[in-house]
Design a protein around this motif. Structure first.
Motif, PDB file in Angstrom:
ATOM      1  N   THR A 365       0.873  -1.176   0.000  1.00  0.00           N
ATOM      2  CA  THR A 365       0.000   0.000   0.000  1.00  0.00           C
ATOM      3  C   THR A 365       0.911   1.227   0.000  1.00  0.00           C
ATOM      4  OG1 THR A 365      -0.198   0.511   2.368  1.00  0.00           O
ATOM      5  CG2 THR A 365      -1.571  -1.287   1.523  1.00  0.00           C
ATOM      6  N   GLU A 366       0.320   2.403  -0.057  1.00  0.00           N
ATOM      7  CA  GLU A 366       1.122   3.626  -0.013  1.00  0.00           C
ATOM      8  C   GLU A 366       1.038   4.300   1.352  1.00  0.00           C
ATOM      9  OE1 GLU A 366       0.947   5.728  -4.110  1.00  0.00           O
ATOM     10  OE2 GLU A 366      -0.804   4.379  -4.040  1.00  0.00           O
ATOM     11  N   SER A 367       0.535   3.561   2.325  1.00  0.00           N
ATOM     12  CA  SER A 367       0.401   4.077   3.693  1.00  0.00           C
ATOM     13  C   SER A 367       0.918   3.027   4.658  1.00  0.00           C
ATOM     14  CB  SER A 367      -1.074   4.396   3.994  1.00  0.00           C
ATOM     15  OG  SER A 367      -1.327   4.410   5.381  1.00  0.00           O
ATOM     16  N   TYR A 368       1.805   3.430   5.574  1.00  0.00           N
ATOM     17  CA  TYR A 368       2.332   2.453   6.515  1.00  0.00           C
ATOM     18  C   TYR A 368       1.248   1.932   7.443  1.00  0.00           C
ATOM     19  CZ  TYR A 368       5.568   0.058   9.579  1.00  0.00           C
ATOM     20  OH  TYR A 368       6.217  -0.910  10.284  1.00  0.00           O
ATOM     21  N   SER A 371      -0.590  -0.691   5.569  1.00  0.00           N
ATOM     22  CA  SER A 371       0.245  -1.874   5.330  1.00  0.00           C
ATOM     23  C   SER A 371       0.323  -2.771   6.560  1.00  0.00           C
ATOM     24  CB  SER A 371       1.658  -1.435   4.922  1.00  0.00           C
ATOM     25  OG  SER A 371       1.674  -0.944   3.606  1.00  0.00           O
ATOM     26  N   SER A 383       4.417  -4.309   2.258  1.00  0.00           N
ATOM     27  CA  SER A 383       5.391  -3.226   2.150  1.00  0.00           C
ATOM     28  C   SER A 383       4.709  -1.900   1.842  1.00  0.00           C
ATOM     29  CB  SER A 383       6.413  -3.546   1.065  1.00  0.00           C
ATOM     30  OG  SER A 383       7.129  -4.734   1.381  1.00  0.00           O
ATOM     31  N   VAL A 384       5.475  -0.823   1.965  1.00  0.00           N
ATOM     32  CA  VAL A 384       5.005   0.513   1.608  1.00  0.00           C
ATOM     33  C   VAL A 384       5.632   0.881   0.271  1.00  0.00           C
ATOM     34  CG1 VAL A 384       4.945   2.949   2.235  1.00  0.00           C
ATOM     35  CG2 VAL A 384       4.750   1.201   4.011  1.00  0.00           C
ATOM     36  N   GLY A 388       5.807   7.545   0.881  1.00  0.00           N
ATOM     37  CA  GLY A 388       5.178   7.497   2.191  1.00  0.00           C
ATOM     38  C   GLY A 388       5.427   8.788   2.954  1.00  0.00           C
ATOM     39  N   ALA A 392       6.369   6.154   7.678  1.00  0.00           N
ATOM     40  CA  ALA A 392       6.584   4.950   6.869  1.00  0.00           C
ATOM     41  C   ALA A 392       8.016   4.452   6.894  1.00  0.00           C
ATOM     42  CB  ALA A 392       6.166   5.224   5.421  1.00  0.00           C
ATOM     43  N   ASP A 395       9.179   0.810   7.763  1.00  0.00           N
ATOM     44  CA  ASP A 395       9.167  -0.217   6.719  1.00  0.00           C
ATOM     45  C   ASP A 395      10.526  -0.330   6.040  1.00  0.00           C
ATOM     46  OD1 ASP A 395       7.713  -2.046   4.794  1.00  0.00           O
ATOM     47  OD2 ASP A 395       8.355  -0.471   3.402  1.00  0.00           O
TER      48      ASP A 395
END
Length: 488
Positions: A365-368, A371, A383-384, A388, A392, A395
């Motif tokens: 995803t694009e968000s920790y 994720s 994973s991110v 981020g 983030a 990660d």
């Protein structure tokens, strides 16, 4: 028992939050430290996960620790008046400080260790018991490995000694406590030295770009948070009674001690609020001291009134929350706010839609926050993808994009994607929409990941933005630069 059962109901039915999933990740990968905070909550969860990893089990520290603090309060105050000592604990237990404390946070162990250290320091200082001072230092070390706000406690000790115990015994007590805390501090320093000073970079530099501007509105928000946590009823009765004759004259040192221990941290946070927004959880560990002070100003009748009013409010709010989770009104589920939050409201349903892709794709995803939440509900590390934010960066310790080269990556989004943004990193990109409870989720399918392009367009800016360690901080290793830019 009533408060514990009501809290347990909420802890059982409320889905895991993103922050809780982050700490679950810490428990999965035990270490002597983590990217943004010291390791204590990760150690606690790692221990619990040997028996169970369900949401309720992981929330047990938040459920149980306030009752240990309540027992400490009672043992401290019962020598003054057993009846009012009981009422003090009852008022504490029905307050939002306990009733709303059900989630896994770094404040959970801090809450416990601060209270234990405080009572040991008082007894060691005033009863001249060296063992208690040693325990105060050990518990302060535990608080330090929970959260850096523990520094406010040692500052409070220093202020109290300078005002009321400015003598050889007071300074010797401070020195002994500091000596017993030092090994815990050195462990944290060693972790940061070998991990690019990640805690310092996060807490001092990366998250404080907005700090410095004068924003008096934050001060009033901070006061509102204290009003919420302590409740207007407790504060009203406390200020109404504060002019009355002080009771338990023989225990005046105890009153002065806990007044310093709550006023110094809360005062420092109040000053800080003019330059930075204060989180509602920041003062939590020091608020039990306010309840200890109530025994000096409340009589039994006042305690009964305050406890009843506070209990009606907190019990009502908790039951309302439970009802909203168990039987969410249809109008609410159709609202835009609910649909935007569906990822967090129904995380298991969101995780289930990824199952058909598990064999062919690496998930991201694009968000920790998203994720780690999916990691908890899928059992597969997520994973991110992309830059981020400063959150983030944890990660960065676990993900190695070099291993993803030429592989397929699936990126789950809750908002419509711009396909052009992903084209530089893949051989081909396609987008699929999935409907879930009147909400659209977007699956970006990237085939044949191009690591070299990603390194230059994403990882290099991350290096420049988040891993520029000041020259005055000597470091042994940098997990990010050593992984991606070792030749430089």
């Amino acid at each position: 028992m009533a408060t514990f059962l009501i809290k347990s109901l909420l802890a059982y039915i409320i889905p895991f939050t993103g922050d809780e999933a982050l700490f679950y990740t810490w428990g999965t990968f035990p270490d002597i430290g983590y990217y943004d905070h010291p390791p204590m909550i990760g150690w606690l969860l790692a221990l619990i996960m040997k028996f169970s990893a369900c949401e309720y089990a992981l929330r047990l520290p938040a459920l149980i620790f306030p009752y240990i603090v309540g027992a400490v309060i009672y043992s401290l105050l019962k020598v003054l008046d057993k009846n009012r000592a009981r009422w003090t604990v009852i008022l504490f237990l029905v307050s939002p400080l306990n009733m709303m404390n059900i989630l896994v946070t770094t404040d959970t162990p801090l809450f416990l260790f601060v209270s234990l250290s405080a009572v040991c320091f008082y007894q060691g200082l005033h009863l001249n018991k060296r063992l208690h001072l040693i325990l105060a230092g050990i518990f302060l070390g535990g608080a330090f490995l929970s959260k850096y706000f523990s520094a406010l406690l040692i500052i409070s000790y220093g202020v109290y000694v300078l005002i009321y115990q400015r003598n050889r015994r007071g300074f010797a007590a401070l020195a002994l406590v500091a000596a017993c805390t030092l090994p815990f501090v050195l462990l944290n320093v060693y972790y940061n030295y070998t991990h690019a000073w990640s805690n310092i970079m996060f807490n001092v530099f990366n998250r404080n770009h907005d700090m410095g501007s004068f924003t008096p509105g934050n001060f009033f928000v901070y006061l509102g948070q204290l009003l919420l946590l302590l409740t207007p009823f407790t504060i009203f009765f406390l200020f109404r009674s504060v002019k009355s004759a002080r009771q338990f004259a023989a225990a005046e040192p105890l009153r002065r001690y806990y007044f310093v221990l709550c006023s110094v941290p809360l005062g420092i946070l109040a000053l800080l609020s003019f330059a930075k927004s204060i989180g509602i959880h920041w003062p939590l560990a020091f608020l039990p001291f306010v309840f200890i002070l109530t025994i000096f100003y409340f009589n039994a009748t006042t305690f009964r009134k305050a406890a009843l009013l506070v209990a009606v409010c907190t019990f009502g709010v908790n039951f309302l929350l439970a009802y909203m989770v168990i039987n969410t009104p249809p109008k609410l589920t159709q609202s835009r706010a609910y649909q935007q939050a569906l990822f967090y409201v129904k995380p298991q349903a969101v995780a289930d839609i990824l199952n058909p892709y598990a064999k062919d794709y690496i998930f991201a995803t694009e968000s920790y926050s998203k994720s780690v939440l999916l990691y908890y509900y899928t059992g597969k590390y997520i994973s991110v993808f992309g830059p981020g934010s400063f959150h983030a960066r944890h990660d960065d310790m676990y993900t190695d994009f070099r291993q993803f080269d030429k592989k397929n990556i699936l990126i789950l989004r809750t908002t419509p994607p711009d396909t052009n943004k992903y084209i530089p990193y893949f051989q081909s990109v396609s987008v699929k929409t999935i409907e879930l409870e009147n909400t659209t989720l977007y699956v970006v399918q990237g085939n044949a990941f191009k690591y070299d392009a990603y390194r230059e367009l994403v990882l290099r800016p991350i290096k420049n933005n988040y891993y520029q360690i000041p020259a005055w901080l000597p470091t042994q290793d940098n997990y990010f630069i050593d992984k991606y830019f070792a030749e430089e």
